[in-house]
Design an enzyme around this catalytic site. Structure first.
Site, short mmCIF file in Angstrom:
data_model
loop_
_atom_site.label_atom_id
_atom_site.label_comp_id
_atom_site.label_asym_id
_atom_site.label_seq_id
_atom_site.Cartn_x
_atom_site.Cartn_y
_atom_site.Cartn_z
N ASP A 1 -12.05 23.60 -47.46
CA ASP A 1 -11.11 22.95 -46.54
C ASP A 1 -9.67 22.91 -47.05
O ASP A 1 -8.77 22.53 -46.31
CB ASP A 1 -11.56 21.51 -46.27
CG ASP A 1 -11.36 20.61 -47.49
OD1 ASP A 1 -11.84 20.98 -48.59
OD2 ASP A 1 -10.73 19.55 -47.35
N ASP B 1 -17.16 24.69 -51.28
CA ASP B 1 -16.45 23.56 -51.84
C ASP B 1 -17.31 22.32 -51.58
O ASP B 1 -18.26 22.37 -50.79
CB ASP B 1 -15.09 23.44 -51.15
CG ASP B 1 -14.31 22.23 -51.59
OD1 ASP B 1 -14.24 21.97 -52.80
OD2 ASP B 1 -13.78 21.52 -50.70
N ASP C 1 -16.02 18.33 -51.64
CA ASP C 1 -15.31 17.29 -50.90
C ASP C 1 -14.59 17.88 -49.69
O ASP C 1 -13.79 18.81 -49.82
CB ASP C 1 -14.28 16.61 -51.80
CG ASP C 1 -14.92 15.92 -52.99
OD1 ASP C 1 -15.57 14.89 -52.79
OD2 ASP C 1 -14.78 16.44 -54.12
#
Length: 214
Positions: A166, A7, A9
């Site tokens: 996240d 991922d 961000d």
């Protein structure tokens, strides 16, 4: 692990302040009250459209979506690297993995043009074999399709592949694609996420990713 899907961000880069500034800048421009940054951060992960939808819904101004969306895109395009930075240790991890022969990819829900600009601006785009944004395909995380596209294109075996992210979207996409998932604790979600999801690895700092691979 021979293939790692990252991922962006909250995983590779800390971009939250630039996102919050762009969102609040748009809100102020259209006469809306600024949101606390922490509230904005809680909406990050589903792409820009979802971020703005959730933020406007929170303040009861969903009718202003088109204006806020257009203003946000214009502002963010100019300021997406004002404060955005790599998490400490990230480039060391990417360099180490590259030297080990691991193929790496970015699968983000952020628009592809923004994703590429950030990776280029921070000088790490050369580590990745392919970059997929939230608008690269008609589908994005939590759909497993972006992950499966990468796996199929590179003939990657699922038991040799890992998703690192996240958010809920990363975990759900990985599970739907039948991949192992490493959840990073330093991103945009707190540890309460672990009460709802079972993950294979918990990463407390970027260097911990290396132990997931070996």
């Amino acid at each position: 692990m021979k293939y790692i899907l990252f991922d962006l961000d909250g995983t590779l880069v800390d971009s939250k302040l630039d996102l919050a500034n762009a969102l609040n800048g748009a809100f102020e421009h259209f006469g809306l009250s600024r949101l606390p940054n922490e509230k904005i951060y809680s909406f990050v992960g589903g792409g820009v459209r979802k971020l703005i939808e959730s933020s406007l819904e929170f303040v009861g101004a969903s009718d202003k979506f088109t204006q806020v969306f257009d203003y946000f895109l214009s502002h963010y395009h100019e300021h997406l690297l004002d404060h955005t930075k790599l998490y400490e240790g990230t480039e060391y991890v990417l360099s180490t993995l590259k030297n080990m022969g691991v193929k790496m990819f970015v699968v983000s829900n952020k628009s592809e043009i923004f994703t590429l600009r950030i990776l280029e601006g921070l000088g790490i785009i050369h580590y990745f074999d392919e970059v997929v944004g939230g608008d690269t395909f008609p589908f994005k995380k939590p759909s497993p399709e972006p992950l499966l596209f990468i796996l199929n294109k590179y003939s990657a075996k699922k038991d040799e592949s890992l998703m690192v992210g996240d958010s809920e979207n990363d975990i759900e996409a990985a599970k739907a694609a039948d991949l192992k998932v490493a959840w990073v604790s330093y991103g945009f979600r707190g540890r309460e996420i672990l009460k709802r999801y079972k993950v294979d690895f918990v990463v407390d700092k970027p260097e911990d990713i290396l132990s997931c691979v070996l």
